[in-house]
Motif scaffolding. Structure first.
Motif, PDB file in Angstrom:
ATOM      1  N   VAL A  24       0.848  -1.189   0.000  1.00  9.06           N
ATOM      2  CA  VAL A  24       0.000   0.000   0.000  1.00  9.06           C
ATOM      3  C   VAL A  24       0.885   1.240   0.000  1.00  9.06           C
ATOM      4  O   VAL A  24       1.660   1.465   0.941  1.00  9.06           O
ATOM      5  CB  VAL A  24      -0.937   0.018   1.231  1.00  9.06           C
ATOM      6  CG1 VAL A  24      -1.749   1.311   1.255  1.00  9.06           C
ATOM      7  CG2 VAL A  24      -1.856  -1.199   1.226  1.00  9.06           C
ATOM      8  N   ALA A  25       0.787   2.059  -1.059  1.00 12.82           N
ATOM      9  CA  ALA A  25       1.574   3.300  -1.119  1.00 12.82           C
ATOM     10  C   ALA A  25       1.039   4.286  -0.093  1.00 12.82           C
ATOM     11  O   ALA A  25      -0.155   4.293   0.223  1.00 12.82           O
ATOM     12  CB  ALA A  25       1.500   3.892  -2.520  1.00 12.82           C
ATOM     13  N   LEU A  89      -6.683  11.694   5.716  1.00  6.06           N
ATOM     14  CA  LEU A  89      -6.163  10.555   4.949  1.00  6.06           C
ATOM     15  C   LEU A  89      -7.317   9.778   4.312  1.00  6.06           C
ATOM     16  O   LEU A  89      -8.388   9.646   4.897  1.00  6.06           O
ATOM     17  CB  LEU A  89      -5.380   9.612   5.856  1.00  6.06           C
ATOM     18  CG  LEU A  89      -4.066  10.130   6.453  1.00  6.06           C
ATOM     19  CD1 LEU A  89      -3.510   9.096   7.422  1.00  6.06           C
ATOM     20  CD2 LEU A  89      -3.050  10.436   5.358  1.00  6.06           C
ATOM     21  N   TYR A  90      -7.089   9.280   3.116  1.00  5.61           N
ATOM     22  CA  TYR A  90      -8.054   8.400   2.455  1.00  5.61           C
ATOM     23  C   TYR A  90      -7.315   7.545   1.441  1.00  5.61           C
ATOM     24  O   TYR A  90      -6.164   7.837   1.075  1.00  5.61           O
ATOM     25  CB  TYR A  90      -9.163   9.203   1.770  1.00  5.61           C
ATOM     26  CG  TYR A  90      -8.689  10.028   0.603  1.00  5.61           C
ATOM     27  CD1 TYR A  90      -8.710   9.528  -0.700  1.00  5.61           C
ATOM     28  CD2 TYR A  90      -8.186  11.316   0.795  1.00  5.61           C
ATOM     29  CE1 TYR A  90      -8.259  10.277  -1.770  1.00  5.61           C
ATOM     30  CE2 TYR A  90      -7.732  12.071  -0.271  1.00  5.61           C
ATOM     31  CZ  TYR A  90      -7.766  11.552  -1.549  1.00  5.61           C
ATOM     32  OH  TYR A  90      -7.307  12.293  -2.615  1.00  5.61           O
ATOM     33  N   THR A  91      -7.967   6.506   0.990  1.00  7.26           N
ATOM     34  CA  THR A  91      -7.347   5.545   0.080  1.00  7.26           C
ATOM     35  C   THR A  91      -7.904   5.699  -1.326  1.00  7.26           C
ATOM     36  O   THR A  91      -9.105   5.879  -1.511  1.00  7.26           O
ATOM     37  CB  THR A  91      -7.616   4.105   0.555  1.00  7.26           C
ATOM     38  OG1 THR A  91      -7.326   4.006   1.950  1.00  7.26           O
ATOM     39  CG2 THR A  91      -6.761   3.108  -0.215  1.00  7.26           C
ATOM     40  N   GLN A 108      -3.396   3.256  -2.722  1.00  4.87           N
ATOM     41  CA  GLN A 108      -2.532   4.358  -2.313  1.00  4.87           C
ATOM     42  C   GLN A 108      -3.270   5.194  -1.279  1.00  4.87           C
ATOM     43  O   GLN A 108      -4.414   5.611  -1.501  1.00  4.87           O
ATOM     44  CB  GLN A 108      -2.149   5.249  -3.505  1.00  4.87           C
ATOM     45  CG  GLN A 108      -1.334   6.470  -3.112  1.00  4.87           C
ATOM     46  CD  GLN A 108      -1.070   7.423  -4.266  1.00  4.87           C
ATOM     47  OE1 GLN A 108      -1.729   7.345  -5.314  1.00  4.87           O
ATOM     48  NE2 GLN A 108      -0.113   8.314  -4.103  1.00  4.87           N
ATOM     49  N   VAL A 109      -2.628   5.468  -0.156  1.00  5.35           N
ATOM     50  CA  VAL A 109      -3.175   6.400   0.828  1.00  5.35           C
ATOM     51  C   VAL A 109      -2.630   7.786   0.497  1.00  5.35           C
ATOM     52  O   VAL A 109      -1.418   7.987   0.416  1.00  5.35           O
ATOM     53  CB  VAL A 109      -2.801   5.989   2.263  1.00  5.35           C
ATOM     54  CG1 VAL A 109      -3.257   7.058   3.255  1.00  5.35           C
ATOM     55  CG2 VAL A 109      -3.432   4.645   2.608  1.00  5.35           C
ATOM     56  N   VAL A 110      -3.547   8.732   0.281  1.00  4.18           N
ATOM     57  CA  VAL A 110      -3.194  10.104  -0.105  1.00  4.18           C
ATOM     58  C   VAL A 110      -3.181  10.978   1.147  1.00  4.18           C
ATOM     59  O   VAL A 110      -4.086  10.893   1.990  1.00  4.18           O
ATOM     60  CB  VAL A 110      -4.194  10.641  -1.149  1.00  4.18           C
ATOM     61  CG1 VAL A 110      -3.966  12.117  -1.436  1.00  4.18           C
ATOM     62  CG2 VAL A 110      -4.078   9.821  -2.438  1.00  4.18           C
ATOM     63  N   GLY A 111      -2.178  11.855   1.243  1.00  2.00           N
ATOM     64  CA  GLY A 111      -1.996  12.615   2.479  1.00  2.00           C
ATOM     65  C   GLY A 111      -2.085  14.115   2.387  1.00  2.00           C
ATOM     66  O   GLY A 111      -1.912  14.805   3.395  1.00  2.00           O
TER      67      GLY A 111
END
Length: 514
Positions: A24-25, A89-91, A108-111
């Motif tokens: 998971v990125a 955070l979300y995927t 990918q979890v975006v930050g």
């Protein structure tokens, strides 16, 4: 109000990033150092699967942490309520199928989403964020209906309820245009520099449209503010393309199982990503090109390509698919007669209206598009695409119709697409299952259908005359069709198709024109 650390049990959270599965990125930068460089209005699934993904790539590539995103919901608090406990955070789940047709997925979890605001709850906070010294871009994904644009003049619809309210209530704007202008007004009053206003919606000349509406609103508020915006702010046009289906509870469960923790609102997307944006940013921009963006001199040819080929075809699939009982796009395009008709629509009627784009092979583009639509992993609902047809039809299909009529060319399948929308407005599919019409002109369309049936009834037993009167009434609806209602060739061919759809259904009609 900035997001706070709450560490909810079992939820995605910064504290859990290091424990996510290795495939998971996740963010590789210091989220606590992010500054709010972008305010995005309409922080829905598309923005989070497109703009924020490109921004994430730019942050990783450049290390420039001045481009954190403040997400604004203009209507519902659902996104804030889902993501605030996760500190934004979300995927993103990118889904397609392998060579054997088996679904596959990357996560990918975006930050970079650092704050979430809900305009109806605190409009002053949204205005204040636009007027923050760190903010340099205000972007929008509010859908076609969110612009309060008069469908005939193209200008600001001053009597639109939210616009009328915002002109009178400076401290509590409701509309996107009102929020933007009040934010710019606050920036100017504080002596702050101008910003870039960037639409990412499916509108021809979306930046030009936004500029016109903002200036018209600002001119009503303060002529000097209007002059400052016109002279110093920029409004680049852009084209965006990525299929983003609606997230379901099953998606949440599956993604949570892979993460090992729950994500309140992940988003789903396809591997394909496209973004052509005019490089006109008065206060800088992220290095979005590393995330797949193309900076161009003029976006119009790319907009036209996407609106007509992708969106026009999508709407065609949606209306025919819903009526034929195909719940998802991949099921619709798997129907042989529908796929053949769509292929010929793209090849024979839409593609010839497009300007040349250097290096673009339209035949290959069409083949790739059909492959994208056939992606079995997305489960993109036809009803999701079908909503807001009164706003979507003019840019997606009717512009192409006008071009071909002007050139004296046939519109066989384009007219069938229009007839399919009129057929869909009946609200009952061919299996007799009712569905809800979601459209900002829902009441007007219901009244239109009633008038059309009354007109048809006036013909008595003459079925042919009844159909002519019905179609003439429907296509005379100016907010959608404008002057096309007075074009006898258009009325006639749409009428023939609508009669066939009503009598024989989608598949038989497609078979008849094959």
């Amino acid at each position: 109000m900035e997001l706070v650390s709450t560490g909810p049990p079992g939820r995605l959270h910064p504290d859990r990033l290091s424990g996510l599965p290795p495939d998971v990125a996740r963010p590789r930068y210091d989220r606590t150092a992010l500054r709010p460089g972008i305010v995005h209005l309409g922080i829905g699934a598309f923005a989070r699967a497109h703009l924020l993904v490109a921004t994430e790539a730019a942050l990783h590539a450049s290390g420039d942490l001045r481009w954190g995103v403040v997400g604004v919901s203009l209507r519902s608090p659902e996104t804030q309520e889902a993501l605030e406990p996760q500190r934004g955070l979300y995927t993103v789940a990118i889904r397609d199928a392998d060579a054997g047709g088996r679904p596959r997925e990357s996560l990918q979890v975006v930050g970079n989403l650092i704050e979430l605001l809900v305009a109806p709850r605190d409009p002053a906070a949204v205005v204040a964020r636009i007027a923050h010294p760190d903010v340099r871009i205000v972007s929008l994904t509010i859908t076609e209906k969110g612009y309060a644009r008069d469908p005939l003049s193209g200008g600001l619809q001053s009597d639109y309820p939210d616009i009328a309210h915002d002109l009178l209530h400076a401290s509590a704007p409701r509309s996107a245009i009102g929020v933007i202008v009040r934010g710019l007004q606050a920036r100017r009053s504080r002596g702050l520099p101008p910003v870039t206003l960037m639409s990412l919606d499916n509108l021809p000349g979306n930046g030009d449209v936004l500029r016109t509406l903002v200036l018209q609103f600002a001119g009503r508020v303060d002529p000097q503010l209007c002059e400052w915006i016109a002279a110093d702010c920029s409004f680049p046009n852009s084209m965006v393309d990525r299929i983003v289906p609606r997230t379901t509870d099953a998606d949440r469960a599956a993604i949570g199982a892979r993460l090992g923790c729950a994500d309140g609102w992940p988003v789903i997307g396809e591997p394909f990503f496209d973004w052509a944006v005019e490089d006109r940013f008065v206060a800088g921009r992220p290095e979005w090109q590393v995330g797949g963006a193309s900076f161009v001199t003029e976006a119009k040819p790319f907009e036209l390509l996407k609106l007509r080929m992708v969106n026009g075809a999508h709407s065609t699939l949606a209306y025919m698919g819903v009526m034929a009982g195909c719940a998802t796009v991949d099921r619709a395009v798997a129907e042989p007669h529908l796929r053949t008709a769509l292929d010929r629509l793209l090849r024979d009627e839409i593609a010839p209206t497009l300007p040349a784009l250097p290096g673009l092979d339209l035949d290959r583009y069409r083949d790739r598009l059909l492959t994208r639509f056939a992606n079995p992993a997305l489960k993109h609902g036809t009803q999701q695409i079908a909503m807001d047809g009164s706003q979507k039809l003019p840019p997606r299909l009717l512009g192409t119709v006008r071009d071909r009529l002007h050139s004296g060319l046939p519109i066989t399948r384009l007219a069938l697409s229009v007839a399919a929308w009129l057929y869909y407005l009946g609200g009952v599919d061919e299996a007799g299952q009712p569905f809800i019409i979601e459209d900002p002109l829902k009441k007007e369309l219901a009244d239109l259908l009633m008038r059309a049936e009354l007109s048809a009834a006036a013909a008595g037993a003459d079925a042919e005359q009844a159909q002519r009167l019905r179609v003439r009434t429907l296509i005379g609806f100016e907010p959608v069709f404008g002057d096309l209602g007075s074009n006898p060739a258009f009325v006639a061919v749409v009428g023939r198709h609508l009669q066939s759809l009503r009598q024989h259904g989608v598949i038989s009609t497609l078979r008849a024109i094959a």
